[in-house]
Design a protein around this motif. Sequence first.
Motif, PDB file in Angstrom:
ATOM      1  N   ILE A  78     -95.894  61.315 -76.227  1.00 26.58           N
ATOM      2  CA  ILE A  78     -96.772  60.170 -75.943  1.00 26.58           C
ATOM      3  C   ILE A  78     -95.969  58.944 -75.523  1.00 26.58           C
ATOM      4  O   ILE A  78     -96.312  58.262 -74.538  1.00 26.58           O
ATOM      5  N   GLU A  79     -94.901  58.637 -76.203  1.00 19.62           N
ATOM      6  CA  GLU A  79     -94.133  57.429 -75.908  1.00 19.62           C
ATOM      7  C   GLU A  79     -93.609  57.436 -74.474  1.00 19.62           C
ATOM      8  O   GLU A  79     -93.744  56.439 -73.741  1.00 19.62           O
ATOM      9  N   GLU A  80     -93.035  58.548 -74.047  1.00 14.55           N
ATOM     10  CA  GLU A  80     -92.515  58.656 -72.685  1.00 14.55           C
ATOM     11  C   GLU A  80     -93.636  58.580 -71.664  1.00 14.55           C
ATOM     12  O   GLU A  80     -93.503  57.953 -70.616  1.00 14.55           O
ATOM     13  N   PHE A  81     -94.762  59.214 -71.983  1.00 14.35           N
ATOM     14  CA  PHE A  81     -95.915  59.206 -71.075  1.00 14.35           C
ATOM     15  C   PHE A  81     -96.442  57.781 -70.876  1.00 14.35           C
ATOM     16  O   PHE A  81     -96.777  57.371 -69.761  1.00 14.35           O
ATOM     17  N   VAL A  82     -96.522  57.013 -71.955  1.00 17.88           N
ATOM     18  CA  VAL A  82     -97.028  55.631 -71.869  1.00 17.88           C
ATOM     19  C   VAL A  82     -96.100  54.783 -71.006  1.00 17.88           C
ATOM     20  O   VAL A  82     -96.562  53.955 -70.204  1.00 17.88           O
ATOM     21  N   LYS A  83     -94.781  54.988 -71.130  1.00 19.59           N
ATOM     22  CA  LYS A  83     -93.847  54.230 -70.300  1.00 19.59           C
ATOM     23  C   LYS A  83     -94.074  54.525 -68.820  1.00 19.59           C
ATOM     24  O   LYS A  83     -94.093  53.621 -67.982  1.00 19.59           O
ATOM     25  N   LYS A  84     -94.252  55.808 -68.484  1.00 20.96           N
ATOM     26  CA  LYS A  84     -94.484  56.198 -67.097  1.00 20.96           C
ATOM     27  C   LYS A  84     -95.814  55.620 -66.597  1.00 20.96           C
ATOM     28  O   LYS A  84     -95.914  55.119 -65.469  1.00 20.96           O
ATOM     29  N   LEU A  85     -96.838  55.638 -67.472  1.00 27.56           N
ATOM     30  CA  LEU A  85     -98.168  55.119 -67.101  1.00 27.56           C
ATOM     31  C   LEU A  85     -98.120  53.606 -66.891  1.00 27.56           C
ATOM     32  O   LEU A  85     -98.691  53.076 -65.923  1.00 27.56           O
ATOM     33  N   ASP A  86     -97.428  52.898 -67.776  1.00 25.01           N
ATOM     34  CA  ASP A  86     -97.301  51.446 -67.632  1.00 25.01           C
ATOM     35  C   ASP A  86     -96.566  51.091 -66.345  1.00 25.01           C
ATOM     36  O   ASP A  86     -96.912  50.104 -65.663  1.00 25.01           O
ATOM     37  N   SER A  87     -95.569  51.877 -66.004  1.00 23.84           N
ATOM     38  CA  SER A  87     -94.825  51.640 -64.762  1.00 23.84           C
ATOM     39  C   SER A  87     -95.720  51.820 -63.552  1.00 23.84           C
ATOM     40  O   SER A  87     -95.664  51.043 -62.583  1.00 23.84           O
ATOM     41  N   ALA A  88     -96.600  52.820 -63.622  1.00 25.56           N
ATOM     42  CA  ALA A  88     -97.493  53.097 -62.494  1.00 25.56           C
ATOM     43  C   ALA A  88     -98.544  52.004 -62.328  1.00 25.56           C
ATOM     44  O   ALA A  88     -98.801  51.526 -61.220  1.00 25.56           O
ATOM     45  N   ILE A  89     -99.150  51.570 -63.423  1.00 18.84           N
ATOM     46  CA  ILE A  89    -100.239  50.582 -63.290  1.00 18.84           C
ATOM     47  C   ILE A  89     -99.695  49.179 -63.015  1.00 18.84           C
ATOM     48  O   ILE A  89    -100.434  48.308 -62.540  1.00 18.84           O
ATOM     49  N   SER A  90     -98.401  48.955 -63.280  1.00 12.99           N
ATOM     50  CA  SER A  90     -97.830  47.643 -62.975  1.00 12.99           C
ATOM     51  C   SER A  90     -97.796  47.377 -61.485  1.00 12.99           C
ATOM     52  O   SER A  90     -97.700  46.228 -61.045  1.00 12.99           O
ATOM     53  N   LYS A  91     -97.863  48.445 -60.694  1.00 18.27           N
ATOM     54  CA  LYS A  91     -97.843  48.304 -59.234  1.00 18.27           C
ATOM     55  C   LYS A  91     -99.238  48.096 -58.672  1.00 18.27           C
ATOM     56  O   LYS A  91     -99.397  47.923 -57.459  1.00 18.27           O
ATOM     57  N   VAL A  92    -100.274  48.136 -59.526  1.00 16.08           N
ATOM     58  CA  VAL A  92    -101.661  47.934 -59.081  1.00 16.08           C
ATOM     59  C   VAL A  92    -102.028  46.478 -59.338  1.00 16.08           C
ATOM     60  O   VAL A  92    -102.120  46.031 -60.491  1.00 16.08           O
ATOM     61  N   SER A  93    -102.217  45.710 -58.277  1.00 18.77           N
ATOM     62  CA  SER A  93    -102.467  44.272 -58.414  1.00 18.77           C
ATOM     63  C   SER A  93    -103.944  43.900 -58.321  1.00 18.77           C
ATOM     64  O   SER A  93    -104.330  42.796 -58.666  1.00 18.77           O
TER      65      SER A  93
END
Length: 847
Positions: free
Chosen positions: A758-773
């Motif tokens: 879960i922890e690694e998945f959340v990091k990847k997900l946060d990285s992805a949504i940070s690019k959505v403005s």
Amino acid sequence: MLITSCSRKKDKFINRNFHALGTKYNVLYNGNIALEKGRETVDNAATDNYWQLLPIERMQVTEEIILPGQSKNQDFERAEEKAIKAVQKHGMNIKGKEYNPQIDESYLLLGQARYFDQRFVPALEAFNYILYKYPASDKINTAKVWREKANIRLDNNKLAIKNLKRLLEQEELEDQDLADATSILAQGYINVKSKDSALTQLAIAADFTKKNKEKARFNYIIGQLYNEFGIKDSANLAFDKVIDMHRKIPRPYYINAHLAKSNNFDIENGNQIEFLEYLTDLEEDRENRPYLDKIFYRIAEFHRTNERDSMAIAYYNKSLRTNLGDKELKSRDYATLGDMSFDIAEYKVAGAYYDSTMMNMKLNSKPYRVVQRKRENLEDVIYYEDIAQSNDSILRLVNLSEIDRLTYFTAYTEELKVLAEAEREKAEAEERRNASGSGLKTKENNAQLGSKAGGKSMTNSTNTRGGKESNFYFYNPTTVAYGKSEFAKVWGDRELKDNWRLSDSKGNGFNSIETIDVAANASDEERFDPEFYISKIPTDQKLIDSLAKERNYAYYQLGTIYKEKFKEYTLAKVKLEELLQNNPEDRLILPSKYNLYKIYIELGLSSKASAMKEDIVSTYPDSRYAKILLNPKSEFAKDENSPESLYNNLYKLFGEQQYAEVVQKAEQYISQFQGDPLVPKFEILKASANGRLVGFEAYKKGVNYIALTYPNSEEGKKAKEILETVIPIMAKKEFISNETGNHFNVMYPFANSEKNQIEEFVKKLDSAISKVSYFKLSTSVDFYDANTTFVVVHGLKSVQGSTGFAEILKENKKNKDKINRPFYSISSPNYEIVQRHKNLNQYLESQ
């Protein structure tokens, strides 16, 4: 000449005098009579509250809204009509100049009528018109004073004070005008909290007014102000001026001046015998009968100050019985009786008095809230005293032998028979009185004939004293028995001794409340049969054990409440010692003994304290209490093993979504700290964790348990509120259509075996949504049940958008950013339902 003089457009001697005389002696004469009649009505309708600082002017201002053209008082309406008629029919306004010298008085009458009718803005307009149009009028100063009266009624206090000060500096006012100006200036100063300045102006007003009512009122207010400043000698001089006017003024000023002066009596240095005689004279004066309620209250206060509580209670009750509607006085009587009951630890009686106090107070006022807080503090003790008293009486009956039960209920049914006989005789006497009423005239005629024959008949007909016909209470055994039974209903069987009203002053301990309740629902034959009551005594051992358990818990709660909340250590000691003698549950024994140890210390019972300490240390060596007793300086109660610390740690675990561990530890602590005030907090934390862990039904069950088990704790009251308002809303399980939703989420489920991902998945997900403005997206990790955890993306606007967003992440060309995992799209309201009821499968089937 008459026809010529009727013209209002010719400035001739005869015209001016014709209209002036007609205005003065016809229209204005009748208008002023109507005004005075209306003022008298307003004066009689006003009710002065002598418990507070009196207003300068006696007039009851209401918030009632009056529409244009309407009036509150017909007399003021008539006065206004006369004033308008004077202007319209007799005004001689020729080329902008008024030649009728009575028109300024017409406008003054118009303003006064509107003022007393509580239409202050139109009244202000009328007074301003005089000042604008008739600057040379002989009524100009009167109009200025009345204008400022209207300003003060409109809360323009500073403007009124400024104008009145200028008026007093620039003009030499006549006696009554000076009294009016200075009195209304005093009201302005009072309104702006400059009461010292008000005193000076009131003194002038009292000296120059020609009206005795005003002189008495102003001097009384001066006395009140001096009392507020703590200058009692000057206050008494002012009250003496009112008293000296005696029959020249209304009786309320005279009596209240006496009472206000009596409040300033120096109880330590004054002659108490003379003072009591003074109060007794006021009580015995026949003219003071309408004011006996206040006089009795003052006598009660005198006795209470001298610690003659029995006399004080008698006079407070006299005050209540003679009260003619003074709610402020009633509230004071009840509040004082409540405080006196509280001081002798009669908390249930005090609670009843406080209830009556609040009924006679203004709702949500500051004094009301003070009494309400006192009453709320008594809720717990009244609740548990009722349980203890009720269950004690039942259990005592259970423990009686058959012979003792029969003896007890035989005596009780005999009392009931006496009561029934008293009621029957009372009904028969009432019937005889009603029957004799129709023949009263005949009897009177016979008596008159007998009187003419020698007077013997009248003597015989009126000699009805003695025997059964006697009206004296204690000469009638039936009424005496009735009174004894009524006393027993309220107080139980009390021993004849001092302080018999104290709650621990008991006789044989039996309470007839339960038997009375049973008798109320019985037939006439059953009510007088002892066996009927004996048959109602519980025999089921489970029920008896339940009553004993409930009684013991009530005793424990009373002991801790008396100790902690009211510092009534003697009462607390009695309750806890009785508890330990009643074979309580194990969970209550140790905290009861520790509380008794602390109570013995407070009461100076060192030998008992030492024995109790030894008992706790030897019997419970591993307990928290034993460790505190062995090493009190370590402040063990505040270390990491204290209830407060453990609760805070458990709350942190709840925030970390460790719900299973919270439930398990909460159960452990609830058992460990049974009786501690923090136990209800552990219960509500456990209920919340169970709801997150298992679902809505578990939460509802937990909240219901708290409401029933701890009804008088803050948590219990909150639980009851949740049951009534929140639970019905949370119970809804129907999913809403996606078409109506505005907020959507993407859920990624993880099984327990995948938790390390879960922890690694959340990091990847946060990285992805940070690019959505173009959306304000966020993520969370949410517990679902013991087997599943959700990683959730929040902030999407439609079900298609949420699905599309997840698909984009799944098909990302950059392999390292690709999120290829099963997901579900769900609206925020439906997500709440799924989390609350743990019904994800039902939701998926409905899509």
